[in-house]
Design a protein around this motif. Structure first.
Motif, PDB file in Angstrom:
ATOM      1  N   GLU A   1       6.636  10.174   0.865  1.00 33.06           N
ATOM      2  CA  GLU A   1       5.271  10.693   0.920  1.00 33.06           C
ATOM      3  C   GLU A   1       4.586  10.636  -0.438  1.00 33.06           C
ATOM      4  O   GLU A   1       3.369  10.832  -0.527  1.00 33.06           O
ATOM      5  N   MET A   2       5.347  10.327  -1.488  1.00 34.69           N
ATOM      6  CA  MET A   2       4.776  10.296  -2.836  1.00 34.69           C
ATOM      7  C   MET A   2       4.060   8.984  -3.144  1.00 34.69           C
ATOM      8  O   MET A   2       3.661   8.756  -4.283  1.00 34.69           O
ATOM      9  N   PHE A   3       3.866   8.126  -2.129  1.00 36.78           N
ATOM     10  CA  PHE A   3       3.056   6.926  -2.367  1.00 36.78           C
ATOM     11  C   PHE A   3       1.609   7.301  -2.660  1.00 36.78           C
ATOM     12  O   PHE A   3       0.858   6.517  -3.249  1.00 36.78           O
ATOM     13  N   VAL A   4       1.195   8.511  -2.253  1.00 33.57           N
ATOM     14  CA  VAL A   4      -0.125   9.040  -2.605  1.00 33.57           C
ATOM     15  C   VAL A   4      -0.007   9.762  -3.939  1.00 33.57           C
ATOM     16  O   VAL A   4       0.792  10.695  -4.071  1.00 33.57           O
ATOM     17  N   PRO A   5      -0.773   9.352  -4.946  1.00 31.77           N
ATOM     18  CA  PRO A   5      -0.639   9.962  -6.279  1.00 31.77           C
ATOM     19  C   PRO A   5      -0.752  11.481  -6.300  1.00 31.77           C
ATOM     20  O   PRO A   5      -0.029  12.143  -7.050  1.00 31.77           O
ATOM     21  N   VAL A   6      -1.650  12.051  -5.513  1.00 28.45           N
ATOM     22  CA  VAL A   6      -1.801  13.505  -5.516  1.00 28.45           C
ATOM     23  C   VAL A   6      -0.525  14.179  -5.013  1.00 28.45           C
ATOM     24  O   VAL A   6      -0.098  15.214  -5.543  1.00 28.45           O
ATOM     25  N   GLU A   7       0.104  13.583  -3.988  1.00 17.77           N
ATOM     26  CA  GLU A   7       1.372  14.127  -3.502  1.00 17.77           C
ATOM     27  C   GLU A   7       2.471  13.937  -4.544  1.00 17.77           C
ATOM     28  O   GLU A   7       3.329  14.805  -4.719  1.00 17.77           O
TER      29      GLU A   7
ATOM     30  N   TYR B   1       0.815  -1.222   0.000  1.00 21.47           N
ATOM     31  CA  TYR B   1       0.000   0.000   0.000  1.00 21.47           C
ATOM     32  C   TYR B   1       0.844   1.266   0.000  1.00 21.47           C
ATOM     33  O   TYR B   1       0.482   2.264  -0.633  1.00 21.47           O
ATOM     34  N   VAL B   2       1.973   1.256   0.715  1.00 20.87           N
ATOM     35  CA  VAL B   2       2.764   2.481   0.831  1.00 20.87           C
ATOM     36  C   VAL B   2       4.133   2.401   0.159  1.00 20.87           C
ATOM     37  O   VAL B   2       4.751   3.439  -0.099  1.00 20.87           O
ATOM     38  N   LYS B   3       4.626   1.194  -0.134  1.00 18.56           N
ATOM     39  CA  LYS B   3       5.989   1.086  -0.647  1.00 18.56           C
ATOM     40  C   LYS B   3       6.082   0.539  -2.062  1.00 18.56           C
ATOM     41  O   LYS B   3       7.132   0.663  -2.703  1.00 18.56           O
ATOM     42  N   ASP B   4       5.033  -0.041  -2.557  1.00 15.36           N
ATOM     43  CA  ASP B   4       5.087  -0.606  -3.912  1.00 15.36           C
ATOM     44  C   ASP B   4       3.681  -0.580  -4.491  1.00 15.36           C
ATOM     45  O   ASP B   4       2.960  -1.576  -4.463  1.00 15.36           O
ATOM     46  N   ASN B   5       3.296   0.570  -5.030  1.00 17.16           N
ATOM     47  CA  ASN B   5       1.939   0.721  -5.533  1.00 17.16           C
ATOM     48  C   ASN B   5       1.967   1.412  -6.897  1.00 17.16           C
ATOM     49  O   ASN B   5       3.015   1.528  -7.532  1.00 17.16           O
ATOM     50  N   CYS B   6       0.811   1.906  -7.331  1.00 18.17           N
ATOM     51  CA  CYS B   6       0.692   2.473  -8.676  1.00 18.17           C
ATOM     52  C   CYS B   6       1.545   3.722  -8.852  1.00 18.17           C
ATOM     53  O   CYS B   6       1.905   4.081  -9.980  1.00 18.17           O
ATOM     54  N   ALA B   7       1.878   4.402  -7.761  1.00 23.43           N
ATOM     55  CA  ALA B   7       2.707   5.607  -7.848  1.00 23.43           C
ATOM     56  C   ALA B   7       4.187   5.282  -7.706  1.00 23.43           C
ATOM     57  O   ALA B   7       5.019   5.718  -8.512  1.00 23.43           O
ATOM     58  N   THR B   8       4.549   4.504  -6.689  1.00 19.59           N
ATOM     59  CA  THR B   8       5.969   4.228  -6.445  1.00 19.59           C
ATOM     60  C   THR B   8       6.594   3.418  -7.575  1.00 19.59           C
ATOM     61  O   THR B   8       7.782   3.564  -7.862  1.00 19.59           O
ATOM     62  N   ARG B   9       5.822   2.549  -8.206  1.00 21.94           N
ATOM     63  CA  ARG B   9       6.340   1.783  -9.348  1.00 21.94           C
ATOM     64  C   ARG B   9       6.764   2.723 -10.477  1.00 21.94           C
ATOM     65  O   ARG B   9       7.788   2.512 -11.126  1.00 21.94           O
ATOM     66  N   ILE B  10       5.973   3.752 -10.705  1.00 19.83           N
ATOM     67  CA  ILE B  10       6.296   4.702 -11.766  1.00 19.83           C
ATOM     68  C   ILE B  10       7.548   5.491 -11.411  1.00 19.83           C
ATOM     69  O   ILE B  10       8.413   5.743 -12.260  1.00 19.83           O
TER      70      ILE B  10
END
Length: 383
Positions: free
Chosen positions: A201-207, A134-143
């Motif tokens: 903190e960039m695990f949240v797409p908006v951030e 949820y916080v370390k390997d998701n749709c944002a962190t992968r990118i």
């Protein structure tokens, strides 16, 4: 209207160009949409010479997998990278009124083709599944990781800190869903409470969207060349705040007040209401069984250590069931005394340890403490 919003190649783009962009979708009403979504869009002329306009989405999963719910709870959260035409992507967010913004990246053609190659390789059936975190390997962190691979050196993002920990960031985005956050605070231990760096903190797409606007490559180029709004929507398409009288904090204090009243009535009547003890301690014991599964069986890394296990553990079932049997009385008394000691320790040490607690936990812990103390002190007198 949709075609006007999402042209394949705009007038200002070279006909041999490959444009890579970040597509950020603002939060929606479902619990899995509360932090928004991030995807990669690739449009222009592919290396093979044909026109493309595709989206690369790390947020897809197969709900029809065998034992999906059990595997998800156990931590075997297998997501996958999917690719499909961008025309299929945007309508869902338009229909739900969610804001969508696009940031074109200042990649060279060679870098854009390299990134497209990385995405194609990862989207192959044998490579596309990954273990979601949820916080370390998701749709944002992968990118973020793929951009580093493309550039050859880590992209430099602003290191400003807005929240300081994963849990505080979650609470900000879950503020209108207090029961969802209550469950997260219950299940996840101190592994989401350590101090963060700006990139984490960039695990949240908006951030991620906000920091990407100020990011630079190692050679000084800005990461984002231009940006645009694909759908105005609203920045917060959630269902709205939960009424205060239905929130965990209100109901937990209400329960605590009822427990105080029940104890006073039991004391005046020299009684122990077994139904009350069964109701509460069977509930806390069953919750403890869930926590035990998450701590000792689940592969979710943030579920352990969890200080709440001192309060919510399967041994509470001894009180919940044992109050009905005279032969169990010594075990119930012993368990009640253990509760008193452990809960007092928790109240004393909590401000000095790293795990953050949901405010609604403390009146519930106080309820267990008062009920345990009343039983341990009065059961022999009343008998």
């Amino acid at each position: 209207m949709f075609l006007l919003l999402t042209p394949c190649i705009s007038r200002g783009e070279r006909q041999d160009s490959v444009i890579v962009s970040l597509v950020t979708c603002w939060p929606g009403a479902e619990v899995y949409e509360l932090c928004g979504h991030e995807a990669v869009r690739v449009r222009g002329i592919a290396p093979e010479g044909h026109e493309i306009d595709s989206v690369w989405n790390y947020g897809t999963f197969d709900f029809n997998q065998p034992n999906f719910i059990y595997r998800f709870v156990k931590g075997e959260t297998d997501y996958q990278l999917s690719s499909y035409p961008f025309a299929w992507f945007l309508p869902e967010y338009i229909n739900h009124g969610r804001r969508v913004e696009e940031q074109d990246l200042s990649l060279t053609r060679e870098e854009a083709i390299k990134l497209l190659g990385l995405l194609r390789q990862e989207a192959l059936p044998e490579n596309r599944v990954y273990r979601y975190n949820y916080v370390k390997d998701n749709c944002a962190t992968r990118i973020l990781d793929r951009l580093d691979q493309t550039a050859g050196k880590p992209v430099i993002y602003p290191d400003s800190i807005s929240y300081g920990s994963f849990r505080r960031e979650m609470r900000s985005y879950h503020r209108d869903y207090p029961w969802y956050q209550f469950g997260i605070d219950l299940a996840l231990g101190s592994g989401i409470d350590y101090p963060l760096r700006g990139r984490e903190e960039m695990f949240v797409p908006v951030e991620m969207h906000r920091k990407a606007a100020e990011a630079r490559f190692a050679d000084g180029r800005p990461l984002v060349a231009s940006s645009r709004t694909l759908n105005e929507g609203v920045e917060d398409a959630t269902s709205g705040p939960t009424p205060f009288f239905l929130t965990p904090i209100f109901l937990s204090w209400l329960w605590f007040a009822l427990v105080v009243v029940f104890i006073l009535l039991m004391y005046r009547r020299r009684r122990i209401w077994k139904w009350l003890y069964s109701l509460w301690f069977l509930l806390t014991g069953l919750t403890g069984c869930v926590l035990a599964f998450l701590i000792f069986v689940s592969e979710h890394e943030a579920t352990s250590p969890n200080l709440l296990f001192l309060w919510l553990n399967p041994l509470q079932l001894v009180i919940g069931a044992g109050v009905w049997f005279r032969a169990w009385r010594p075990a119930v008394i012993a368990m009640a005394i253990c509760n008193i000691v452990l809960l007092l320790i928790m109240f004393i040490v909590w401000p000095w340890q790293p795990q953050s607690a949901n405010p609604a936990f403390f009146p519930l812990m106080g309820s267990s403490l008062l009920l345990s103390a009343y039983y341990a002190i009065n059961v022999r007198k009343i008998s």
